[in-house]
Design a protein around this motif. Structure first.
Motif, mmCIF file in Angstrom:
data_model
loop_
_atom_site.group_PDB
_atom_site.id
_atom_site.type_symbol
_atom_site.label_atom_id
_atom_site.label_comp_id
_atom_site.label_asym_id
_atom_site.label_seq_id
_atom_site.Cartn_x
_atom_site.Cartn_y
_atom_site.Cartn_z
ATOM 1 N N PHE A 104 0.624 -1.336 0.010
ATOM 2 C CA PHE A 104 -0.013 0.095 0.205
ATOM 3 C C PHE A 104 0.874 1.308 -0.037
ATOM 4 O O PHE A 104 1.857 1.556 0.668
ATOM 5 N N ARG A 105 0.347 2.144 -0.768
ATOM 6 C CA ARG A 105 1.188 3.325 -0.734
ATOM 7 C C ARG A 105 1.124 4.224 0.417
ATOM 8 O O ARG A 105 1.925 4.853 0.850
ATOM 9 N N LYS A 106 -0.217 4.096 1.065
ATOM 10 C CA LYS A 106 -0.321 4.836 2.460
ATOM 11 C C LYS A 106 -0.807 3.636 3.318
ATOM 12 O O LYS A 106 -1.377 2.798 3.038
ATOM 13 N N GLU A 107 -0.809 4.036 4.686
ATOM 14 C CA GLU A 107 -0.880 3.340 5.981
ATOM 15 C C GLU A 107 -2.770 3.122 5.702
ATOM 16 O O GLU A 107 -3.533 4.150 5.280
ATOM 17 N N VAL A 108 -3.017 1.984 6.260
ATOM 18 C CA VAL A 108 -4.571 1.610 6.331
ATOM 19 C C VAL A 108 -4.740 1.489 7.799
ATOM 20 O O VAL A 108 -4.494 0.616 8.553
ATOM 21 N N ARG A 109 -5.439 2.798 8.274
ATOM 22 C CA ARG A 109 -5.645 2.910 9.924
ATOM 23 C C ARG A 109 -7.030 2.292 10.300
ATOM 24 O O ARG A 109 -7.321 2.113 11.176
ATOM 25 N N SER A 110 -8.097 2.230 9.153
ATOM 26 C CA SER A 110 -9.241 1.886 9.449
ATOM 27 C C SER A 110 -9.973 1.482 8.145
ATOM 28 O O SER A 110 -9.322 1.803 7.085
ATOM 29 N N LYS A 111 -11.162 0.974 8.390
ATOM 30 C CA LYS A 111 -12.022 0.452 7.009
ATOM 31 C C LYS A 111 -12.124 1.635 6.321
ATOM 32 O O LYS A 111 -12.324 1.578 5.095
ATOM 33 N N ALA A 112 -12.142 2.774 6.845
ATOM 34 C CA ALA A 112 -12.531 3.993 6.021
ATOM 35 C C ALA A 112 -11.426 4.227 4.828
ATOM 36 O O ALA A 112 -11.595 5.066 3.893
ATOM 37 N N ASP A 113 -10.133 3.843 5.274
ATOM 38 C CA ASP A 113 -9.175 4.018 4.321
ATOM 39 C C ASP A 113 -9.494 3.212 3.031
ATOM 40 O O ASP A 113 -8.403 3.291 2.091
ATOM 41 N N LEU A 114 -10.263 2.310 3.060
ATOM 42 C CA LEU A 114 -10.539 1.380 1.879
ATOM 43 C C LEU A 114 -11.327 2.028 0.733
ATOM 44 O O LEU A 114 -11.374 1.634 -0.153
ATOM 45 N N GLN A 115 -11.864 3.129 1.054
ATOM 46 C CA GLN A 115 -12.956 3.886 0.364
ATOM 47 C C GLN A 115 -12.319 4.376 -1.018
ATOM 48 O O GLN A 115 -11.339 5.072 -0.578
ATOM 49 N N GLY A 116 -12.567 3.937 -1.919
ATOM 50 C CA GLY A 116 -12.154 4.424 -3.303
ATOM 51 C C GLY A 116 -10.684 3.926 -3.633
ATOM 52 O O GLY A 116 -10.071 4.251 -4.615
ATOM 53 N N LEU A 117 -10.250 2.937 -2.779
ATOM 54 C CA LEU A 117 -8.796 2.664 -2.813
ATOM 55 C C LEU A 117 -8.697 1.612 -4.331
ATOM 56 O O LEU A 117 -9.498 0.694 -4.087
ATOM 57 N N LYS A 118 -7.875 2.154 -5.065
ATOM 58 C CA LYS A 118 -7.765 1.010 -6.214
ATOM 59 C C LYS A 118 -6.624 -0.155 -5.958
ATOM 60 O O LYS A 118 -5.523 0.287 -5.778
ATOM 61 N N MET A 119 -6.885 -1.417 -6.078
ATOM 62 C CA MET A 119 -6.002 -2.390 -5.646
ATOM 63 C C MET A 119 -6.167 -3.453 -6.703
ATOM 64 O O MET A 119 -6.976 -3.948 -6.973
ATOM 65 N N ARG A 120 -4.784 -3.957 -7.244
ATOM 66 C CA ARG A 120 -4.944 -5.136 -7.797
ATOM 67 C C ARG A 120 -5.046 -6.289 -6.877
ATOM 68 O O ARG A 120 -4.222 -6.516 -5.777
ATOM 69 N N ILE A 121 -6.100 -7.277 -6.738
ATOM 70 C CA ILE A 121 -6.661 -8.058 -6.062
ATOM 71 C C ILE A 121 -7.331 -9.127 -6.606
ATOM 72 O O ILE A 121 -8.268 -8.927 -7.571
ATOM 73 N N GLY A 122 -6.890 -10.585 -6.430
ATOM 74 C CA GLY A 122 -7.434 -11.709 -7.240
ATOM 75 C C GLY A 122 -8.670 -12.366 -6.467
ATOM 76 O O GLY A 122 -8.901 -12.240 -5.102
#
Length: 363
Positions: A160-178
């Protein structure tokens, strides 16, 4: 396949114990197949599974059955392996089954589902718990025969480019994930992307992606994600195991003499064992190097884990209503997990916790 078949086979590549010279005297005519992987040669542990398998088949058949191995894109695009096998472009393919969930979400069970089994549990489910037979009932509908092709073990949660401190940080986050993880995490606002290995670094570098998960330290180090995204998260709750698959064109499989079918099964099982052994050796050293180069290890916040678990359960209920194949495999595997977990709690889990405590406290 029975465990005894594997034990009679040497993982060193000479799988001839059960195929003695008198038996080989009755061997069918020479045969050559083509096998393409979804993975490039630079990921030598994943791609190397195919090379191991090819050598094992040649050894066990006294060179009369040969499997030519091709890397990602040499015949078929990396994420179109199933299409190529179905159509007979190649006799065999090597890939992650969950890449093909667009055809049916039940493909996920060939690889793994969020909050599913660990690698030893999934091997027990495959080989002794009826998993291979159930999967092959499903894959027959796609003109394929399936064999497990190794496991990476529990993966990492990604870069991750930035820390994930809570589920709110996943909002709009673009991630390659299978796999199904991306679908489940959409419920938390994450924007999943599915890319092949060769495209992932460039997308992260250009900012098209904010985060990326691939496999674990050994492969991730080679792909260089740490140069761009410094935060390395765990655990990968979406891949407590990650099984690879050998897909075989069903018509070709049925036409294969029984002797060669047995060679393929034994070679695939030996290759699978070798693959995870390699990862278990390579990952610890790679993780140390990554940390020495500035990688910052982080555990996912508790609310991310809890909300992801709820999202996964909701997703499974939704898919089970719409897709009978998914429901059949899901119900069978979750029942197996429920039966297995009490034993794991008092055996491996308690032993591993004991040994970690002993190491930390220097008993």
């Amino acid at each position: 396949m029975k465990r005894g078949d594997f034990l009679r086979a040497s993982t060193g590549g000479l799988l001839a114990t059960g195929l003695t010279a008198p038996a080989l005297a009755q061997t069918p005519p020479q045969l050559t197949w083509r096998l393409q992987s979804s993975y490039p040669k630079t990921l030598e542990t994943l791609y190397g599974t195919c090379e191991f398998f090819s050598r094992a088949v040649a050894d066990a058949s006294d060179g009369r059955f040969r499997v030519q191995v091709f890397a990602a894109g040499e015949i078929i695009p990396p994420l179109q392996i199933v299409d190529g096998v179905q159509q007979g472009t190649v006799e065999m393919g090597h890939s992650g089954a969950y890449f093909y969930m667009g055809k049916d979400p039940a493909f996920a069970f060939g690889t793994g589902i969020p909050f599913g089994l660990n690698s030893r549990q999934v091997n027990a489910w495959f080989y002794q718990g009826g998993g291979i037979d159930l999967l092959n009932e499903f894959f027959a509908g796609f003109n394929m025969f399936h064999l497990p092709a190794g496991n990476t073990g529990t993966q990492m949660g990604g870069w991750f480019r930035k820390e994930v401190r809570s589920k709110a940080d996943l909002q709009g986050l673009k991630m390659r994930i299978g796999g199904l993880a991306g679908t489940a995490l959409q419920k938390l606002g994450l924007v999943p992307q599915q890319l092949a290995a060769g495209d992932t670094y460039t997308a992260l570098e250009r900012g098209t992606l904010d985060a990326v998960e691939w496999v674990g330290p050994a492969d991730d180090e080679k792909l260089g994600f740490y140069r761009i995204a410094p935060y390395y998260y765990y655990p990968s709750f979406w891949e407590g195991n990650s099984a690879l698959s050998f897909f075989i064109n069903l018509d070709k499989w049925r036409a294969l003499p029984e002797r060669w079918q047995n060679v393929v099964k034994i070679a695939a099982t030996a290759a699978a064992a070798d693959t995870q052994a390699k990862y278990d050796v390579l990952n610890p050293a790679a993780l140390r190097r990554l940390v020495a180069n500035g990688t910052q290890l982080r555990s996912f916040p508790q609310d991310v884990l809890q909300e992801s678990y709820k999202a996964a359960r909701e997703l499974y209920a939704e898919l089970s209503e719409k897709y009978p194949n998914f429901k059949k495999l899901h119900d069978h595997q979750i029942a197996f997990r429920g039966h297995s977990q009490p034993w794991w709690q008092i055996s491996d889990f308690s032993y591993d916790a004991l040994m970690l405590q002993a190491a930390r406290q220097n008993w």
